[in-house]
Enzyme design. Structure first.
Site, PDB file in Angstrom:
ATOM      1  N   TRP A  49       0.824  -1.209   0.000  1.00  8.75           N
ATOM      2  CA  TRP A  49       0.000   0.000   0.000  1.00  8.75           C
ATOM      3  C   TRP A  49       0.858   1.259   0.000  1.00  8.75           C
ATOM      4  O   TRP A  49       0.549   2.218   0.675  1.00  8.75           O
ATOM      5  CB  TRP A  49      -0.978   0.003   1.187  1.00  8.75           C
ATOM      6  CG  TRP A  49      -1.669  -1.297   1.382  1.00  8.75           C
ATOM      7  CD1 TRP A  49      -1.437  -2.191   2.389  1.00  8.75           C
ATOM      8  CD2 TRP A  49      -2.669  -1.894   0.550  1.00  8.75           C
ATOM      9  NE1 TRP A  49      -2.240  -3.298   2.231  1.00  8.75           N
ATOM     10  CE2 TRP A  49      -3.005  -3.148   1.102  1.00  8.75           C
ATOM     11  CE3 TRP A  49      -3.308  -1.496  -0.620  1.00  8.75           C
ATOM     12  CZ2 TRP A  49      -3.942  -3.995   0.547  1.00  8.75           C
ATOM     13  CZ3 TRP A  49      -4.252  -2.353  -1.181  1.00  8.75           C
ATOM     14  CH2 TRP A  49      -4.564  -3.577  -0.592  1.00  8.75           C
ATOM     15  N   THR A  67     -23.423  -1.956 -15.785  1.00 10.07           N
ATOM     16  CA  THR A  67     -24.096  -2.798 -14.789  1.00 10.07           C
ATOM     17  C   THR A  67     -23.695  -2.436 -13.359  1.00 10.07           C
ATOM     18  O   THR A  67     -24.380  -2.819 -12.413  1.00 10.07           O
ATOM     19  CB  THR A  67     -23.823  -4.296 -15.039  1.00 10.07           C
ATOM     20  OG1 THR A  67     -22.412  -4.538 -14.968  1.00 10.07           O
ATOM     21  CG2 THR A  67     -24.369  -4.734 -16.382  1.00 10.07           C
TER      22      THR A  67
END
Length: 193
Positions: A49, A67
């Protein structure tokens, strides 16, 4: 697309982009910044990270995915909150253009807008992160209002009088004993014994 590979990347990000009716240039710019600066990769020492796609000089593959704007109505998906195709395609192309301007154009790839695609993603981890622009956190009352407006538009477009409503609106003959005096199930007080 149609059995032909049209795009691929190595290490990087696969961005599935759902475009909402409410999305504007402001949301587009926010998402471009977030995607390019999101720290999801490890640094040289292996610390997780720590690095963004730009820090690592990795690629970005974008796929338009209406969608993602799905709202479930019971068990049926409803896509009324997705931006209409013509507007969405322009928005999507602008999104790609902004990504290319902010980063390296040759490292930004995309699918084919509106096509049925087979997308193969190999998640490393797996890591999937959902990003929404600040304006995307819509007040539930506002969302209901937008849904109702969209439903009214749909009803207006598809409104055709049904057989039963045509019959109900037809002039009635007073001498016809089968003629009803009002709503279904209404019982007249002038019955003959």
């Amino acid at each position: 697309v149609g059995g032909e590979q049209i795009s691929s990347i190595g290490r990087g990000l696969c961005v599935l982009l759902g475009i909402s009716l409410e999305d504007t240039q402001r949301e587009l710019e926010h998402m471009v910044r977030k995607i390019l600066n999101l720290r999801v990769f490890e640094d040289e020492s292996g610390k997780h990270w720590s690095k963004s796609v730009m820090d690592k000089q990795y690629e970005v593959l974008c796929v338009s995915q209406f969608t993602l704007q799905c709202i479930l109505k019971g068990n049926k998906p409803d896509y009324h909150m997705a931006m209409p195709t013509e507007q969405a395609e322009c928005f999507y192309n602008n999104f790609l253009e902004q990504l290319r301007k902010a980063y390296k154009p040759e490292l930004i790839k995309d699918g084919k807008f509106g096509a049925y695609m087979q997308v193969h993603i190999q998640n490393d981890g797996p890591v999937t992160i959902e990003l929404e622009s600040p304006a995307a956190t819509v007040d539930p009352k506002q969302l209901m209002k937008l849904e109702k407006q969209q439903q009214r538009k749909e009803k207006t477009r598809t409104k055709v009088p049904s057989e039963s409503s045509r019959e109900r609106n037809a002039p009635r003959n007073k001498d016809d004993p089968s003629a009803s005096s009002g709503a279904e199930g209404d019982v007249s007080s002038e019955r003959e014994p």
